[in-house]
Design an enzyme around this catalytic site. Structure first.
Site, PDB file in Angstrom:
ATOM      1  N   THR A  24      -8.271  -4.046   1.239  1.00 38.34           N
ATOM      2  CA  THR A  24      -8.269  -5.180   0.291  1.00 38.34           C
ATOM      3  C   THR A  24      -9.372  -4.997  -0.758  1.00 38.34           C
ATOM      4  O   THR A  24      -9.198  -5.391  -1.910  1.00 38.34           O
ATOM      5  CB  THR A  24      -8.435  -6.547   0.996  1.00 38.34           C
ATOM      6  OG1 THR A  24      -9.632  -6.516   1.764  1.00 38.34           O
ATOM      7  CG2 THR A  24      -7.256  -6.870   1.894  1.00 38.34           C
ATOM      8  N   PHE A  31      -1.072  -8.314   4.361  1.00 39.05           N
ATOM      9  CA  PHE A  31       0.148  -9.127   4.486  1.00 39.05           C
ATOM     10  C   PHE A  31      -0.160 -10.612   4.504  1.00 39.05           C
ATOM     11  O   PHE A  31       0.593 -11.421   3.988  1.00 39.05           O
ATOM     12  CB  PHE A  31       0.890  -8.771   5.778  1.00 39.05           C
ATOM     13  CG  PHE A  31       1.744  -7.544   5.674  1.00 39.05           C
ATOM     14  CD1 PHE A  31       1.981  -6.929   4.454  1.00 39.05           C
ATOM     15  CD2 PHE A  31       2.334  -7.010   6.809  1.00 39.05           C
ATOM     16  CE1 PHE A  31       2.778  -5.796   4.361  1.00 39.05           C
ATOM     17  CE2 PHE A  31       3.131  -5.877   6.731  1.00 39.05           C
ATOM     18  CZ  PHE A  31       3.353  -5.268   5.511  1.00 39.05           C
ATOM     19  N   HIS A 115       1.727   4.158  11.264  1.00 37.97           N
ATOM     20  CA  HIS A 115       2.872   3.566  10.564  1.00 37.97           C
ATOM     21  C   HIS A 115       3.378   4.471   9.436  1.00 37.97           C
ATOM     22  O   HIS A 115       4.055   4.007   8.526  1.00 37.97           O
ATOM     23  CB  HIS A 115       2.527   2.166  10.035  1.00 37.97           C
ATOM     24  CG  HIS A 115       2.322   1.161  11.130  1.00 37.97           C
ATOM     25  ND1 HIS A 115       1.619  -0.013  10.975  1.00 37.97           N
ATOM     26  CD2 HIS A 115       2.727   1.153  12.429  1.00 37.97           C
ATOM     27  CE1 HIS A 115       1.605  -0.680  12.113  1.00 37.97           C
ATOM     28  NE2 HIS A 115       2.260   0.006  13.016  1.00 37.97           N
ATOM     29  N   CYS A 123      15.145  13.804   4.449  1.00 40.25           N
ATOM     30  CA  CYS A 123      16.557  13.686   4.101  1.00 40.25           C
ATOM     31  C   CYS A 123      17.357  13.161   5.294  1.00 40.25           C
ATOM     32  O   CYS A 123      17.190  13.634   6.422  1.00 40.25           O
ATOM     33  CB  CYS A 123      17.062  15.066   3.695  1.00 40.25           C
ATOM     34  SG  CYS A 123      18.836  15.122   3.448  1.00 40.25           S
ATOM     35  N   CYS A 141      17.590  14.628  -1.805  1.00 43.10           N
ATOM     36  CA  CYS A 141      17.195  15.956  -1.350  1.00 43.10           C
ATOM     37  C   CYS A 141      17.947  17.011  -2.151  1.00 43.10           C
ATOM     38  O   CYS A 141      18.970  16.720  -2.779  1.00 43.10           O
ATOM     39  CB  CYS A 141      17.563  16.029   0.123  1.00 43.10           C
ATOM     40  SG  CYS A 141      17.369  17.605   0.907  1.00 43.10           S
ATOM     41  N   CYS A 143      19.872  19.060  -0.986  1.00 44.41           N
ATOM     42  CA  CYS A 143      21.228  19.160  -0.415  1.00 44.41           C
ATOM     43  C   CYS A 143      22.115  17.997  -0.869  1.00 44.41           C
ATOM     44  O   CYS A 143      23.291  17.939  -0.525  1.00 44.41           O
ATOM     45  CB  CYS A 143      21.158  19.206   1.116  1.00 44.41           C
ATOM     46  SG  CYS A 143      21.002  17.583   1.901  1.00 44.41           S
ATOM     47  N   SER A 180      -8.254  -5.346  10.760  1.00 42.67           N
ATOM     48  CA  SER A 180      -6.915  -5.549  11.331  1.00 42.67           C
ATOM     49  C   SER A 180      -6.867  -6.899  12.038  1.00 42.67           C
ATOM     50  O   SER A 180      -7.785  -7.244  12.781  1.00 42.67           O
ATOM     51  CB  SER A 180      -6.561  -4.447  12.332  1.00 42.67           C
ATOM     52  OG  SER A 180      -5.310  -4.755  12.925  1.00 42.67           O
ATOM     53  N   SER A 181      -5.775  -7.618  11.805  1.00 44.94           N
ATOM     54  CA  SER A 181      -5.602  -8.907  12.483  1.00 44.94           C
ATOM     55  C   SER A 181      -5.294  -8.701  13.965  1.00 44.94           C
ATOM     56  O   SER A 181      -5.280  -9.650  14.733  1.00 44.94           O
ATOM     57  CB  SER A 181      -4.471  -9.688  11.815  1.00 44.94           C
ATOM     58  OG  SER A 181      -3.256  -8.955  11.920  1.00 44.94           O
ATOM     59  N   ASN A 201     -13.776  -7.765  11.145  1.00 46.82           N
ATOM     60  CA  ASN A 201     -12.585  -8.349  10.510  1.00 46.82           C
ATOM     61  C   ASN A 201     -12.929  -9.725   9.976  1.00 46.82           C
ATOM     62  O   ASN A 201     -13.575 -10.519  10.670  1.00 46.82           O
ATOM     63  CB  ASN A 201     -11.445  -8.448  11.538  1.00 46.82           C
ATOM     64  CG  ASN A 201     -10.107  -8.669  10.866  1.00 46.82           C
ATOM     65  OD1 ASN A 201      -9.656  -7.826  10.094  1.00 46.82           O
ATOM     66  ND2 ASN A 201      -9.473  -9.800  11.123  1.00 46.82           N
TER      67      ASN A 201
END
Ligand code: NAD
Ligand code: ZN
Length: 234
Positions: A24, A31, A115, A123, A141, A143, A180-181, A201
């Site tokens: 932040t 979020f 994450h 692809c 991609c 392809c 982190s919450s 936090n």
């Protein structure tokens, strides 16, 4: 801060776990924060597997807007302090829930992105990985297949990095949680695998009562203080 510095000195294996709150200070809202990026959309929907398959064009319109905000962001003193702790040997691994690559930009070397990352995809047809950069088109991609992001979308399983993070947390004497919450499962349970946890936090988390050190100050202010206590400032 002296207490946390002492804990870090005494710990043989310290791991940092970060969340949206570490970024932040770089202008990327979390979020639960009040403004910006997530105001226009519900992230649980916009960043879901369902949204991707429902309408890839609409999915990527939001995704690339997010990506360009991340690409323009710079690491803040919290990211830089974490990189310095690793360089000095006090931190072995950075486990991050963030998808903005700001730890790497700050110089952190051993980063586990539980994450995934916004800046890569693979692809759907041939599985080949490619970097993702801003585009107004659905990325494809060589392809011809559609590329999906390497971000862990709502509805996806956890990637290999998450299972490596479990091992790292298990090895740790101390997990330092930053920004982190501790409400997003399963990453929020990682600190419970270590012997001790410490938390920086802004707001209280469900695990504060289990931590041996808790600060509700801003990470970008607290971590530079920690560096001073460890004689790493400057
Ligand atoms: P979260 O949004 O649930 O919580 C962030 C926490 O950080 C809040 O509790 C808030 O009080 C705290 N915080 C905000 N600013 C802070 C500061 N300056 N210093 C210290 N603390 C501060 O974030 P989360 O727990 O990481 O989980 C949300 C999910 O959203 C994650 O899975 C993450 O992948 C994703 N996300 C990522 C980004 C990013 O990559 N930068 C941004 C938003 C969300
Ligand atoms: Zn392909």
């Amino acid at each position: 801060m002296e207490t946390l510095a002492r804990m870090i000195r005494e710990s043989q294996y310290t791991v940092v776990l970060t969340g949206a709150g570490v970024s932040t200070g770089s202008g990327i809202p979390d979020f639960r924060g009040p403004k910006g990026l997530w105001k226009q959309v519900d992230p649980m929907d916009a960043l879901s597997v369902a949204a991707f398959y429902r309408d890839p064009k609409a999915f990527y319109d939001f995704y690339f807007h997010m990506l360009s905000e991340f690409a323009n962001a710079k690491p803040n003193p919290a990211h830089l302090a974490i990189a310095k702790l690793e360089e000095a040997g006090f931190v072995k691994t950075v486990i991050t829930q963030n998808i903005d690559e700001l730890h790497q930009k700050a110089g952190s070397k051993k980063v586990l992105e539980v994450h995934g990352t916004t800046f890569a995809g693979y692809c759907l047809d041939c599985k080949k990985e490619s970097p993702l950069a801003y585009s107004t088109e659905i990325p494809r991609c060589s392809c011809g297949g559609i590329i999906r992001p390497k971000v862990v979308l709502f509805g996806d399983g956890m990637p290999d990095a998450y299972f490596k993070a479990e091992e790292e947390a298990h090895k740790a004497d101390l997990v330092l949680v930053v920004g982190s919450s501790l409400t997003v499962s399963p990453a929020c349970y990682l600190p419970l695998r270590a012997k001790e946890m410490a938390i920086i936090n802004l707001e209280p988390t469900p695990f504060d009562s289990r931590a041996i050190f808790v600060s509700h100050e801003k990470a970008e202010e607290e971590l530079p203080r920690l560096l001073q206590c460890l004689d790493l400032a400057g």
